[in-house]
Design a protein around this motif. Structure first.
Motif, PDB file in Angstrom:
ATOM      1  N   THR A  39     -54.623  49.179 -13.778  1.00  0.00           N
ATOM      2  CA  THR A  39     -55.525  48.027 -13.855  1.00  0.00           C
ATOM      3  C   THR A  39     -56.970  48.342 -13.476  1.00  0.00           C
ATOM      4  O   THR A  39     -57.908  47.883 -14.130  1.00  0.00           O
ATOM      5  CB  THR A  39     -55.013  46.899 -12.938  1.00  0.00           C
ATOM      6  OG1 THR A  39     -54.856  47.423 -11.597  1.00  0.00           O
ATOM      7  CG2 THR A  39     -53.678  46.383 -13.437  1.00  0.00           C
ATOM      8  N   THR A  89     -58.752  51.003 -25.037  1.00  0.00           N
ATOM      9  CA  THR A  89     -59.485  51.124 -23.771  1.00  0.00           C
ATOM     10  C   THR A  89     -60.933  50.662 -23.922  1.00  0.00           C
ATOM     11  O   THR A  89     -61.762  50.912 -23.051  1.00  0.00           O
ATOM     12  CB  THR A  89     -59.475  52.597 -23.291  1.00  0.00           C
ATOM     13  OG1 THR A  89     -60.066  53.434 -24.302  1.00  0.00           O
ATOM     14  CG2 THR A  89     -58.057  53.071 -23.013  1.00  0.00           C
ATOM     15  N   SER A 137     -60.471  48.453 -19.487  1.00  0.00           N
ATOM     16  CA  SER A 137     -59.122  48.503 -18.932  1.00  0.00           C
ATOM     17  C   SER A 137     -58.170  48.998 -20.007  1.00  0.00           C
ATOM     18  O   SER A 137     -58.532  49.105 -21.179  1.00  0.00           O
ATOM     19  CB  SER A 137     -58.685  47.122 -18.436  1.00  0.00           C
ATOM     20  OG  SER A 137     -58.639  46.210 -19.530  1.00  0.00           O
ATOM     21  N   GLU A 146     -55.082  48.598 -22.388  1.00  0.00           N
ATOM     22  CA  GLU A 146     -54.202  47.629 -23.033  1.00  0.00           C
ATOM     23  C   GLU A 146     -53.380  48.352 -24.089  1.00  0.00           C
ATOM     24  O   GLU A 146     -53.927  49.130 -24.875  1.00  0.00           O
ATOM     25  CB  GLU A 146     -55.004  46.483 -23.671  1.00  0.00           C
ATOM     26  CG  GLU A 146     -55.776  45.625 -22.677  1.00  0.00           C
ATOM     27  CD  GLU A 146     -54.876  44.898 -21.686  1.00  0.00           C
ATOM     28  OE1 GLU A 146     -53.706  44.619 -22.057  1.00  0.00           O
ATOM     29  OE2 GLU A 146     -55.319  44.618 -20.569  1.00  0.00           O
ATOM     30  N   THR A 188     -50.344  47.765 -27.043  1.00  0.00           N
ATOM     31  CA  THR A 188     -49.549  46.826 -27.841  1.00  0.00           C
ATOM     32  C   THR A 188     -48.612  47.602 -28.752  1.00  0.00           C
ATOM     33  O   THR A 188     -48.844  48.768 -29.054  1.00  0.00           O
ATOM     34  CB  THR A 188     -50.458  45.920 -28.691  1.00  0.00           C
ATOM     35  OG1 THR A 188     -51.290  46.748 -29.513  1.00  0.00           O
ATOM     36  CG2 THR A 188     -51.325  45.049 -27.805  1.00  0.00           C
ATOM     37  N   LYS A 225     -47.934  48.195 -20.887  1.00  0.00           N
ATOM     38  CA  LYS A 225     -48.859  49.111 -20.223  1.00  0.00           C
ATOM     39  C   LYS A 225     -48.280  49.618 -18.902  1.00  0.00           C
ATOM     40  O   LYS A 225     -48.509  50.761 -18.516  1.00  0.00           O
ATOM     41  CB  LYS A 225     -50.219  48.460 -20.013  1.00  0.00           C
ATOM     42  CG  LYS A 225     -50.256  47.277 -19.068  1.00  0.00           C
ATOM     43  CD  LYS A 225     -51.700  46.787 -18.940  1.00  0.00           C
ATOM     44  CE  LYS A 225     -51.810  45.605 -17.985  1.00  0.00           C
ATOM     45  NZ  LYS A 225     -53.210  45.144 -17.861  1.00  0.00           N
TER      46      LYS A 225
END
Length: 638
Positions: free
Chosen positions: A206, A370, A374, A376, A378, A454
């Motif tokens: 995070t 990115t 941050s 992520e 999917t 993630k």
């Protein structure tokens, strides 16, 4: 449903084998006894020889042998289909790998904790000892170079894993000092350490992903993320190798074993849910036996048995068994759980890798974003068959699995990501791509129980990196032992100093990893084609030493002789195939030189063994007449 059934049947097979065949090996063949004198006690120095609780030794041994080997091998071998890979993993672990690991451990504890190479000198001939040690040094040099690069590539691809892996080291050192050294309850501190480990997984995902690419020059030649991480890791390995085992090696490996346990529970739970709800189906995700493989791929026989080493049978395990584990074991009866049981546990890990790289990957490709600062991730929906080219559709296996294996995870700009498990044909496979197939497939499984992708990717990446780190510093310690033994045999006393030997070990590994090859950071990969065959030849040679161990005691040798023959023949066949069909036509003189040297050393050592075998009855008769123990062991054991 087939995915879950395969996992359950494999687990049942391993449990039954442990309580039947494993018990026979321990109690009948090797005659392990709880009152045997142990090197960890008689030679205790609190640096290398330290009598230790078996749960801690199990954690060290299992995490050391189960590095990235049972991940890389199966991730590549499923190109031939998941069924051949699965059968070799299950039956290889039970009948060959477990026997090999247990035999090496038993021989070492009954020879003052000496390595299997030194035991070869006692059981076969002094020349056999030197030859074996040279093979060990060559194999370990490749291990140090490759595993340093493996972790560096994981740090590069998954910066969210960096914080957790490095944090585990000081946490483990504190546990070693506060609990193992001073005495006390191990469970609560390790649970707290495990909590810290997973807190850093969250923070790394995070807020604190550590990506060196953001601070290093983009056009640097040697100051690349992979090179810098490799150098830092090998420096760490130097200090980890010379520190007392109770300070870092034991607690870190035990902590990693707990972390592995959590990751495996999540994997199995996710696998079960994904299998029951139809998301993961092995039967439709990938071919049981592939009809077509990449054009440049070698034949399945003998290369399946070389590609999958760790997870079925691995010569590296005999180094761990006889190099570090035997110096910590305080009860010979524990050898069954630690030697044979750990190998079956690694086999189960390899089964999960096969399922993740087929059924897990078949659940869909992962996309990494990115751009917002941050991380992520999917998952793209499985590609419909209509979207796959005619050439791809002609291949067996589902469209989703084949599409992933063709293009891999993509970045936000649509370019091909480094996580492709198989793009570019057989020879185009980087180690990072094989590792990422398991990480992404495992994350798909974990997401089935509600954990965001993630975090699933971060958990899997940390697990793989921590595994590789345990193998890296254990291999450094083992290489230090081997160099010291070679130096002693050559009469070079300075080389027996642990700091000199460790410096040589790390320096050689660093030179290969960073400075060899066609570009910095590629040297270990240059020698990777040698590792599989050399590793399996090492297993065959270790089994040959074990055969002589049993023969000198007039015990049946068939259960070791048959695996020995297989592990001597198949790797030699594979290496000769590569020499003739690949390395010589390409004029790859480095691989030609290394491969030829290993084959010569193997043939020479086998010749030494055949010579002794012919006159073994006479040798044993002379020893008995002279009042010498038939065992030739320094410690008088059964």
């Amino acid at each position: 449903m087939s995915t879950l059934v395969i996992a359950i049947l494999s687990m049942v097979a391993f449990v039954v084998a442990y309580h039947t065949y494993g018990r026979y090996l321990a109690t009948k063949l090797f005659r392990l006894s709880g009152d045997e004198p142990m090197p960890s006690v008689s030679l205790r120095d609190d640096v290398d020889f330290v009598p230790t609780n078996r749960s801690i030794v199990f954690g060290h041994h299992f995490t050391s042998i189960a590095g990235t080997g049972p991940i890389v091998g199966p991730a590549l071998a499923v190109f031939w289909g998941w069924l051949p890979a699965l059968l070799w993993v299950v039956f290889g672990s039970i009948l060959i790998g477990g026997v090999h690991d247990l035999a090496a451990l038993v021989i070492s504890i009954r020879n003052r904790g000496e390595s299997i190479g030194q035991a070869a000198g006692r059981l076969i001939s002094p020349r056999a000892k030197v030859l074996f040690l040279i093979v060990l040094a060559l194999a370990l040099s490749i291990v140090l170079a490759v595993f340093g690069l493996v972790i560096a590539n994981i740090f590069k691809l998954y910066p969210e894993s960096v914080l957790s892996v490095w944090t585990a080291m000081p946490v483990a050192a504190f546990i070693g000092w506060a609990v193992i050294r001073r005495g006390g309850n191990l469970v609560l501190p390790c649970l707290i350490g495990l909590g810290i480990l997973y807190l850093t997984v969250y923070l790394g995902t995070t807020t604190l992903p550590l990506d060196l690419a953001e601070v290093l020059p983009a056009d640097a030649v040697y100051m690349t993320p992979v090179v810098v991480w490799t150098l830092l890791l090998l420096v760490y390995a130097f200090f980890a190798s010379v520190l007392p085992v109770w300070l870092l090696l034991q607690p870190r490996d035990f902590l990693n074993s707990l972390q592995l346990g959590v990751a495996l529970v999540l994997l199995v739970a996710g696998l079960a849910v994904a299998s029951l709800n139809g998301q993961a189906n092995l039967a439709t995700a990938a071919p049981a036996i592939a009809k077509q493989v990449p054009a440049d791929a070698p034949p399945m026989l003998p290369f399946l048995f070389i590609t999958i080493a760790c997870g079925a049978c691995s010569g590296f395990h005999c180094l761990v068994s006889s190099g570090t584990t035997s110096k910590q074991l305080k009860n010979a009866r524990d050898a069954q759980m630690i030697g044979y049981g750990s190998m079956l546990g690694e086999g189960m890990l390899a089964v999960l890798v096969i399922l993740a790289c087929c059924a897990g990957v078949g659940m869909g490709r992962l996309t990494r974003d990115t751009s917002s600062g941050s991380i992520e991730i999917t998952r793209q929906e499985p590609v419909a068959m209509a979207e796959v080219s005619a050439e791809e559709a002609a291949l067996d296996g589902s469209a989703a699995w084949r599409s992933y294996y063709r293009t891999g995870r993509t970045t936000t700009d649509g370019s091909e990501g480094a996580a492709a498990a198989a793009g570019g044909g057989w020879k185009g496979q980087g180690l990072d791509k094989k590792l990422a197939a398991f990480i992404d497939g495992g994350a798909n499984f974990i997401s089935a129980i509600g954990i965001p992708l993630k975090y699933g990717v971060a958990i899997m990446a940390v697990m793989v990196a921590c595994f590789a780190a345990t193998t890296l510093d254990t291999a450094t310690r083992l290489q230090r032992y081997v160099i010291s033994e070679l130096a002693s045999s050559a009469g070079w006393q300075a080389g027996t100093n642990k700091y000199v030997a460790t410096t040589l070990a790390v320096g050689i590994g660093m030179a290969i990893a960073v400075f060899a090859g066609d570009s910095p950071g590629k040297g270990g990969l240059m020698l990777w084609p040698l590792f599989g065959a050399t590793n399996q030849l090492l297993a065959g040679l270790a089994l040959m030493v074990a055969v002589f161990y049993l023969a000198r005691r007039s015990r049946p040798v068939a259960v070791l002789a048959m695996p020995m023959g297989m592990m001597l023949l198949l790797p030699a066949w594979a290496m000769v195939f590569d020499l003739v069909n690949n390395w010589w036509p390409q004029r790859d003189y480095v691989l030609i030189g290394f491969g030829t040297l290993v084959l010569i050393l193997q043939a020479w050592m086998v010749g030494e063994a055949v010579s002794l075998w012919r006159r073994l009855p006479e040798v044993m008769k002379e020893a008995k007449a002279n009042g010498e123990p038939a065992s030739t062991d320094p410690l008088a054991t059964p």
